[in-house]
Structures are given as structure tokens and as C-alpha cells.
Design a protein around this motif. Structure first.
Motif, PDB file in Angstrom:
ATOM      1  N   TYR A   1      -3.393   5.005  18.573  1.00 20.35           N
ATOM      2  CA  TYR A   1      -3.125   6.455  19.466  1.00 20.35           C
ATOM      3  C   TYR A   1      -4.316   7.416  19.010  1.00 20.35           C
ATOM      4  O   TYR A   1      -4.524   8.471  19.478  1.00 20.35           O
ATOM      5  CB  TYR A   1      -1.832   6.847  19.180  1.00 20.35           C
ATOM      6  CG  TYR A   1      -1.335   7.114  17.879  1.00 20.35           C
ATOM      7  CD1 TYR A   1      -0.524   6.195  17.157  1.00 20.35           C
ATOM      8  CD2 TYR A   1      -1.629   8.462  17.210  1.00 20.35           C
ATOM      9  CE1 TYR A   1      -0.341   6.642  16.016  1.00 20.35           C
ATOM     10  CE2 TYR A   1      -1.112   8.681  16.050  1.00 20.35           C
ATOM     11  CZ  TYR A   1      -0.397   7.756  15.366  1.00 20.35           C
ATOM     12  OH  TYR A   1      -0.026   8.103  14.131  1.00 20.35           O
TER      13      TYR A   1
ATOM     14  N   ASP B   1      -7.952   6.483   4.909  1.00 22.02           N
ATOM     15  CA  ASP B   1      -8.536   5.523   5.731  1.00 22.02           C
ATOM     16  C   ASP B   1      -8.704   5.804   7.129  1.00 22.02           C
ATOM     17  O   ASP B   1      -9.570   5.176   7.877  1.00 22.02           O
ATOM     18  CB  ASP B   1      -7.172   4.251   5.763  1.00 22.02           C
ATOM     19  CG  ASP B   1      -7.176   3.521   4.264  1.00 22.02           C
ATOM     20  OD1 ASP B   1      -7.934   3.833   3.335  1.00 22.02           O
ATOM     21  OD2 ASP B   1      -6.490   2.542   4.349  1.00 22.02           O
TER      22      ASP B   1
ATOM     23  N   PHE C   1       4.384  11.501  13.701  1.00 19.69           N
ATOM     24  CA  PHE C   1       3.424  12.075  14.266  1.00 19.69           C
ATOM     25  C   PHE C   1       2.679  11.339  15.516  1.00 19.69           C
ATOM     26  O   PHE C   1       2.667  10.234  15.453  1.00 19.69           O
ATOM     27  CB  PHE C   1       2.104  12.547  13.444  1.00 19.69           C
ATOM     28  CG  PHE C   1       0.920  12.771  13.754  1.00 19.69           C
ATOM     29  CD1 PHE C   1       0.268  13.958  14.376  1.00 19.69           C
ATOM     30  CD2 PHE C   1      -0.333  12.045  13.592  1.00 19.69           C
ATOM     31  CE1 PHE C   1      -0.824  14.358  15.023  1.00 19.69           C
ATOM     32  CE2 PHE C   1      -1.460  12.219  14.210  1.00 19.69           C
ATOM     33  CZ  PHE C   1      -1.690  13.532  14.809  1.00 19.69           C
TER      34      PHE C   1
ATOM     35  N   GLY D   1       0.542   9.881   1.780  1.00 23.68           N
ATOM     36  CA  GLY D   1       0.102   8.505   0.958  1.00 23.68           C
ATOM     37  C   GLY D   1      -1.109   8.860  -0.051  1.00 23.68           C
ATOM     38  O   GLY D   1      -0.791   9.926  -0.505  1.00 23.68           O
ATOM     39  N   ALA D   2      -1.816   7.918  -0.379  1.00 27.86           N
ATOM     40  CA  ALA D   2      -2.494   7.999  -1.587  1.00 27.86           C
ATOM     41  C   ALA D   2      -3.354   9.347  -1.608  1.00 27.86           C
ATOM     42  O   ALA D   2      -3.644  10.247  -2.553  1.00 27.86           O
ATOM     43  CB  ALA D   2      -3.441   6.864  -1.743  1.00 27.86           C
ATOM     44  N   GLY D   3      -3.775   9.657  -0.400  1.00 30.67           N
ATOM     45  CA  GLY D   3      -4.714  10.952  -0.315  1.00 30.67           C
ATOM     46  C   GLY D   3      -3.822  12.192   0.177  1.00 30.67           C
ATOM     47  O   GLY D   3      -3.784  13.236  -0.641  1.00 30.67           O
TER      48      GLY D   3
ATOM     49  N   ASP E   1       5.902  13.052   7.048  1.00 28.29           N
ATOM     50  CA  ASP E   1       5.824  11.561   7.007  1.00 28.29           C
ATOM     51  C   ASP E   1       6.826  11.023   7.718  1.00 28.29           C
ATOM     52  O   ASP E   1       8.136  11.530   7.659  1.00 28.29           O
ATOM     53  CB  ASP E   1       5.569  11.325   5.524  1.00 28.29           C
ATOM     54  CG  ASP E   1       4.996   9.827   5.521  1.00 28.29           C
ATOM     55  OD1 ASP E   1       3.818   9.799   5.004  1.00 28.29           O
ATOM     56  OD2 ASP E   1       5.691   8.848   5.527  1.00 28.29           O
TER      57      ASP E   1
ATOM     58  N   THR F   1     -10.317   2.724   0.975  1.00 31.26           N
ATOM     59  CA  THR F   1      -9.500   2.296  -0.117  1.00 31.26           C
ATOM     60  C   THR F   1      -8.953   3.570  -1.012  1.00 31.26           C
ATOM     61  O   THR F   1      -9.157   4.847  -0.447  1.00 31.26           O
ATOM     62  CB  THR F   1     -10.753   1.972  -1.217  1.00 31.26           C
ATOM     63  OG1 THR F   1     -11.451   3.115  -1.587  1.00 31.26           O
ATOM     64  CG2 THR F   1     -11.518   0.871  -0.879  1.00 31.26           C
ATOM     65  N   ALA F   2      -7.997   3.429  -1.833  1.00 39.09           N
ATOM     66  CA  ALA F   2      -7.268   4.407  -2.195  1.00 39.09           C
ATOM     67  C   ALA F   2      -8.290   5.210  -2.934  1.00 39.09           C
ATOM     68  O   ALA F   2      -7.982   6.650  -3.268  1.00 39.09           O
ATOM     69  CB  ALA F   2      -6.063   3.713  -3.196  1.00 39.09           C
TER      70      ALA F   2
HETATM   71  C1  LIG Z   1      -1.867  -4.751  -0.668  1.00 38.51           C
HETATM   72  C2  LIG Z   1      -2.918  -3.381  -0.817  1.00 38.51           C
HETATM   73  C3  LIG Z   1      -3.566  -3.622  -1.710  1.00 38.51           C
HETATM   74  C4  LIG Z   1      -4.619  -2.713  -2.143  1.00 38.51           C
HETATM   75  N1  LIG Z   1      -5.201  -2.476  -3.224  1.00 38.51           N
HETATM   76  C5  LIG Z   1      -6.014  -1.584  -3.265  1.00 38.51           C
HETATM   77  C6  LIG Z   1      -6.729  -1.453  -4.650  1.00 38.51           C
HETATM   78  O1  LIG Z   1      -6.588  -2.192  -5.394  1.00 38.51           O
HETATM   79  N2  LIG Z   1      -7.859  -0.306  -4.674  1.00 38.51           N
HETATM   80  C7  LIG Z   1      -7.929   0.611  -3.723  1.00 38.51           C
HETATM   81  O2  LIG Z   1      -8.556   1.680  -3.895  1.00 38.51           O
HETATM   82  N3  LIG Z   1      -7.192   0.446  -2.499  1.00 38.51           N
HETATM   83  C8  LIG Z   1      -6.572  -0.549  -2.248  1.00 38.51           C
HETATM   84  N4  LIG Z   1      -5.627  -0.450  -1.229  1.00 38.51           N
HETATM   85  C9  LIG Z   1      -5.923   0.058   0.031  1.00 38.51           C
HETATM   86  C10 LIG Z   1      -5.129   1.423  -0.435  1.00 38.51           C
HETATM   87  O3  LIG Z   1      -3.958   1.099  -0.391  1.00 38.51           O
HETATM   88  C11 LIG Z   1      -5.689   2.503   1.023  1.00 38.51           C
HETATM   89  O4  LIG Z   1      -6.939   2.495   1.278  1.00 38.51           O
HETATM   90  C12 LIG Z   1      -4.953   3.864   0.584  1.00 38.51           C
HETATM   91  O5  LIG Z   1      -3.552   3.794   0.544  1.00 38.51           O
HETATM   92  C13 LIG Z   1      -5.313   4.678   1.860  1.00 38.51           C
HETATM   93  O6  LIG Z   1      -4.684   6.110   1.655  1.00 38.51           O
HETATM   94  P1  LIG Z   1      -4.672   6.997   2.744  1.00 38.51           P
HETATM   95  O7  LIG Z   1      -3.861   8.296   2.345  1.00 38.51           O
HETATM   96  O8  LIG Z   1      -5.408   7.077   3.777  1.00 38.51           O
HETATM   97  O9  LIG Z   1      -3.094   6.399   3.431  1.00 38.51           O
HETATM   98  P2  LIG Z   1      -1.705   5.481   2.938  1.00 38.51           P
HETATM   99  O10 LIG Z   1      -1.671   5.549   1.657  1.00 38.51           O
HETATM  100  O11 LIG Z   1      -1.508   4.290   3.767  1.00 38.51           O
HETATM  101  O12 LIG Z   1      -0.820   6.824   3.528  1.00 38.51           O
HETATM  102  C14 LIG Z   1      -0.763   7.154   4.892  1.00 38.51           C
HETATM  103  C15 LIG Z   1       1.016   7.733   4.943  1.00 38.51           C
HETATM  104  O13 LIG Z   1       0.979   8.238   6.392  1.00 38.51           O
HETATM  105  C16 LIG Z   1       2.362   8.090   6.684  1.00 38.51           C
HETATM  106  N5  LIG Z   1       1.942   7.672   8.096  1.00 38.51           N
HETATM  107  C17 LIG Z   1       1.444   6.678   9.008  1.00 38.51           C
HETATM  108  N6  LIG Z   1       1.622   6.986  10.338  1.00 38.51           N
HETATM  109  C18 LIG Z   1       2.323   7.969  10.313  1.00 38.51           C
HETATM  110  C19 LIG Z   1       2.825   8.832  11.293  1.00 38.51           C
HETATM  111  N7  LIG Z   1       2.448   8.284  12.836  1.00 38.51           N
HETATM  112  N8  LIG Z   1       3.460  10.024  11.227  1.00 38.51           N
HETATM  113  C20 LIG Z   1       3.906  10.349  10.112  1.00 38.51           C
HETATM  114  N9  LIG Z   1       3.330   9.666   8.881  1.00 38.51           N
HETATM  115  C21 LIG Z   1       2.610   8.644   9.183  1.00 38.51           C
HETATM  116  C22 LIG Z   1       2.537   6.472   6.199  1.00 38.51           C
HETATM  117  O14 LIG Z   1       3.960   6.795   6.095  1.00 38.51           O
HETATM  118  C23 LIG Z   1       1.948   6.983   4.788  1.00 38.51           C
HETATM  119  O15 LIG Z   1       2.631   7.516   3.829  1.00 38.51           O
HETATM  120  C24 LIG Z   1      -4.786  -1.718  -1.093  1.00 38.51           C
HETATM  121  C25 LIG Z   1      -3.991  -1.942   0.206  1.00 38.51           C
HETATM  122  C26 LIG Z   1      -2.912  -2.766   0.424  1.00 38.51           C
HETATM  123  C27 LIG Z   1      -2.215  -2.905   1.630  1.00 38.51           C
END
Ligand SMILES: Cc1cc2nc3c(=O)[nH]c(=O)nc-3n(C[C@H](O)[C@H](O)[C@H](O)COP(=O)(O)OP(=O)(O)OC[C@H]3O[C@@H](n4cnc5c(N)ncnc54)[C@H](O)[C@@H]3O)c2cc1C
Length: 429
Positions: A275, A309, A80, A10-12, A36, A324-325
Motif C-alpha cells: 500500500y 527498511d 496505519f 521498530g529498530a528505527g 504501532d 538492515t537494522a
Molecule cells: C530473522 C531476521 C534476522 C535479521 N538479522 C539482521 C542482522 O543481523 N543485522 C541487521 O542489521 N539486520 C537484520 N535484519 C533486518 C532488520 O531486522 C530490519 O532491517 C530492521 O528491523 C528494520 O527496521 P525498521 O525500523 O525499518 O522496521 P522494523 O524493525 O521492522 O519495525 C517496523 C515496525 O512498524 C510496525 N508496523 C508495520 N506496519 C505497520 C502499520 N501498517 N501500522 C502500524 N505499525 C506498523 C511493526 O509492528 C514494527 O514495530 C534481520 C531481519 C530478520 C527478519
């Protein structure tokens, strides 16, 4: 060769895999594998645009396999499920539904978050959650099918109040507000495709919030100005409305009548997946996040890092960094440096979250605050704010694809949207 496994692109996670691949994978200093459950990456902050057809997931995606090929990491598609810490194995379910284990020396958990229904009865059964691309595409299909069905009714008779399509969104945070603001434009775009009786007047959208105001991350003045904009666009903003249950006909508040709805969406709060709570004896928070040290390593296992997150990273102000992203991206940068240092037996860096502000998009405009150096903040509004918000996405693309490719990507998206302009989907870029 050391094996680094990153779970979640994801974002990170995807930024981290790309950076590590370019640094360590390229020179065969480590073997990097991204896992993923999906085959492609879509920027989660734009999911509400996928749901309302503003953004086309076919145009704005990045396939992990192809990103890996260009940035020296492997990609495995699978879900996962667990960690065997003793034998340093991650356990995943692959696309054939078979259990597979992958060995690691360093593991990074970056699986993001899901919606939190806080145990409210009926929510799981009756509400749509905007958790990932599949949910966003599903919501878009539901909306289109509702609008199409509605057209056949209104073609036959004059419309009245009872004919309205009622959409209720619980949660007055960024996701709920941004999604609500796109809906009237989606209906107008739908109407423009020959369904001329279809217009935003036929939509009844409510944003329901338990506390006394929407958008708690923003200063009160900015949040109330956004609430005013929503109301001017015909969206009801219902604050101090605590939902106690959901049933097939709508949401039931603690006080007052049922809020009837044809489509019910839940965007109130996030938590890490359930989980994670008990996984491999690691320490977790009340919201199932894995607790990390300032170095982003879990408190009970130095070979496991957590970012985004699903990480509970306490800050000097006594609060955990937000889901947040921008926090996920900042963690990815520190985690990248720390993994390189860890492999070289150097001391690790401390993660300190820097809040750069919050901007809320309202279809053709945006509003929010940008934090400047020295803790000052500046209010931003209109097209300028929209442009800054878009930049967060464009910077993300640049860090994944490189600046020139990101520009080509952005231009290609524009051309594709123009080519598809006869569809109901409208692009505002
Ligand atoms: C509609 C909306 C608007 C938003 N607007 C903003 C904004 O304007 N600014 C901001 O900073 N943040 C915003 N956010 C929050 C932001 O999207 C998240 O905080 C951010 O994407 C978190 O990044 P991450 O890498 O932790 O997880 P994510 O980007 O959610 O990525 C998680 C990844 O893990 C994968 N995954 C999940 N579970 C499993 C599993 N069991 N096995 C394998 N893969 C798995 C998923 O497929 C995904 O690719 C918004 C969120 C939403 C829903």
C-alpha cells in the motif's frame, strides 16, 4: 505545540520516538506520538530465535506505552493505512477496527518491510513468512505441533528416512541461514525433554538459493565457510535453484524434481508493504519504498520523513542503503537531528550510510566481517563473533532504556531463562 507522529516502533522508529521524547517531549517543545499495530517492541533480527524458542518474547519485549511514559511520548495502537497530505492527517484503523485520523505537523514513516514472494505462484498460500513477532510465534507453534505429532508416531515404531520432518527454506540470506542453523538445536532440546527418540537426525532441513552462493552481503570465502558449517550440521544448501512455484507438497524448481517439504518457509527478499506504492502521491521505488532526499524527507513533501527498511535512500555509490537494522538505526539518529533542526529552521544534515559489517549467527557460533576505520575489514568467527552480534542488540536496548537499565534487563533475561530451563527453550547468552 508542534505534533510529530512516528508510524512504526521498530529498530528505527522506537529509537527515534525515545530520542525525540527525551529532547522535545520532556520540555513540552513538541507533542510526540508513536503509532504501532502491536502493543510491544521486539528486536526483529532475533525473530528466528523467537521462532525456534531460543528467545522468549515474553522476556525480551518492551511495551510501547511504558516506554512512552518514561520517555515523554504518547503511544497509540493502530494500523496505519493512509495519509491525507492536504489536511496533514494520518489515517489508522484502531483496535476496535474503527478508522481514526491523527493530525501531524511532521510525520515519520518507519513501518519496515515484509517478505517479497516476487509473484511466485503458491508462495502466499503455502509458505510461512518471518515478518513479525506474530509470524515468529506462529512458526514456533507449527514446529512444536509438528514435533509433538511426530513423537507419537516414532514412539510406536523404528524410524526410517520417510519419517523425517522436511523443512525447506527459500532464501540464502541472513534470515534463512540463521533460522536453518537453529532448527537442529530446537529438535535436540525437544528430544531432551523426555522424547529421547527425537534428535536432529530426524530433521531434513534445506536452504534453497536461486543464485550461485548464499549470503551475498559477505565475502565469498566467509559465505562458503558458513555453507560448509551448515552442511556439517546436516543442513542441505542448494544453490542455483530457482523456485518457480509452491504447492502443498513442496517447492517446484525451474529444473529438477519437486523439493518435498512438510513445512515451507519463504525468506527470499524483502519489499515495503504494497500500500506504500501509491500512498498520498509520494514517490516510491520498485520495492514500494518511499524515495527520500539525502535529508530523509520524501522527495515530494518536506514534512514527511521516512526511515528504515521502507525508505529508499540513494547513496553516493549509486546504491540505496540496505534494509538492515544498522541502517534503520543510523537513519533514526540523522532523522532525530533533522527534525530538531527543521523545527528551528536550520539546515538539515545529509544521511550517509556507514556499513559496519555483517555477522551471521549459527546457534552457538557466528561468522562474518567487521568493517574497521578506513574501509578495512576484519573476519570474525566463533564466540567472539557471536558476542559482537549480541552487542548490536544490547546497544539497541541501551539506546532505548539507558545503559544501567539495559544491563539490568540483560541480567533479568538471563535469570528468567534459567528459571525456565525445564522447558524446551534454551538460551545461549
Ligand atoms: C530473522 C531476521 C534476522 C535479521 N538479522 C539482521 C542482522 O543481523 N543485522 C541487521 O542489521 N539486520 C537484520 N535484519 C533486518 C532488520 O531486522 C530490519 O532491517 C530492521 O528491523 C528494520 O527496521 P525498521 O525500523 O525499518 O522496521 P522494523 O524493525 O521492522 O519495525 C517496523 C515496525 O512498524 C510496525 N508496523 C508495520 N506496519 C505497520 C502499520 N501498517 N501500522 C502500524 N505499525 C506498523 C511493526 O509492528 C514494527 O514495530 C534481520 C531481519 C530478520 C527478519
Amino acid at each position: 505545540m508542534k505534533k510529530i507522529i512516528i508510524i512504526g516502533g521498530g529498530a528505527g522508529g522506537l529509537e527515534l520516538a525515545t530520542d525525540l521524547g527525551d529532547k522535545l517531549g520532556k520540555n513540552s517543545q513538541a507533542e510526540i506520538t508513536l503509532v504501532d499495530k502491536n502493543s510491544y517492541h521486539l528486536w526483529k533480527p532475533l525473530l528466528h530465535e523467537v521462532a525456534t524458542g531460543v528467545l522468549d518474547e515474553q522476556v525480551d519485549n518492551i511495551y510501547y506505552a511504558s516506554q512512552g511514559q518514561q520517555h515523554y511520548f504518547e503511544f497509540t495502537q493502530g494500523t496505519f493505512t493512509n495519509i491525507d497530505r492536504q489536511n496533514k492527517l494520518v489515517i489508522i484503523t484502531d483496535h476496535k477496527d474503527e478508522t481514526v485520523t491523527i493530525a501531524y505537523d511532521i510525520l515519520v514513516v518507519a513501518i519496515g518491510s515484509t517478505s517479497n514472494d516476487f509473484g511466485t505462484p503458491g508462495v502466499k498460500e503455502h509458505c510461512i513468512f518471518l515478518d513479525d513477532q506474530n509470524a515468529a510465534i506462529g512458526l514456533r507453534e507449527t514446529l512444536i505441533s509438528k514435533f509433538t505429532g511426530f513423537c507419537s508416531i516414532i514412539d510406536e515404531h523404528e524410524t526410517s528416512e520417510e519419517d523425517k520432518i522436511r523443512i525447506a527454506i527459500v532464501g540464502g540470506g541472513a534470515t534463512g541461514v540463521e533460522l536453518a542453523s537453529e532448527l537442529p538445536h530446537m529438535v535436540e532440546a525437544f528430544g531432551a525433554c523426555g522424547r529421547n527418540k527425537m534428535c536432529s537426525d530426524l530433521l531434513d532441513v534445506s536452504v534453497i538459493e536461486a543464485t550461485d552462493r548464499i549470503l551475498p552481503a559477505l565475502p565469498e570465502k566467509t559465505a562458503s565457510s558458513i555453507a560448509e558449517t551448515l552442511q556439517k550440521r546436516g543442513i542441505h544448501v542448494m544453490t542455483k535453484t530457482m523456485i518457480t512455484k509452491a504447492e502443498s507438497d513442496g517447492f517446484y524448481p525451474k529444473e529438477g524434481d519437486v523439493i518435498k517439504a512438510d513445512i515451507m518457509i519463504w525468506t527470499a527478499g524483502v519489499k515495503a508493504p504494497d500500500y506504500l506504492k501509491e500512498i498520498a502521491g509520494l514517490e516510491s521505488s520498485r520495492s514500494n519504498q518511499l524515495v527520500v532526499k539525502p535529508t530523509l524527507q520524501t522527495t515530494r513533501d518536506d514534512s514527511i520523513f521516512v526511515i528504515g527498511d521502507c525508505a529508499y535512500a540513494m547513496q553516493d555509490n549509486g546504491r540505496a542503503s540496505p534494509a538492515t537494522a544498522q541502517a534503520a538505526q543510523q537513519m533514526a539518529k540523522v532523522c532525530y537531528e533533522n527534525i530538531v533542526r527543521f523545527l528551528n529552521n536550520q539546515s538539515l544534515k545529509v544521511f550517509k550510510y556507514i556499513d559496519k559489517g555483517t555477522i551471521i549467527t549459527l546457534h552457538d557460533t557466528a561468522q562474518g566481517v567487521v568493517k574497521l576505520i578506513g574501509k578495512n575489514e576484519m573476519s570474525v568467527k566463533g564466540r567472539f563473533a557471536l558476542m559482537i552480534h549480541r552487542l548490536l542488540y544490547r546497544f539497541h536496548q541501551a539506546s532505548l532504556l539507558g545503559i544501567f537499565k539495559a544491563i539490568r534487563f540483560a541480567s533479568a533475561s538471563k535469570v528468567m531463562y534459567k528459571a525456565k530451563s525445564s522447558s524446551i527453550f534454551t538460551n545461549r547468552d
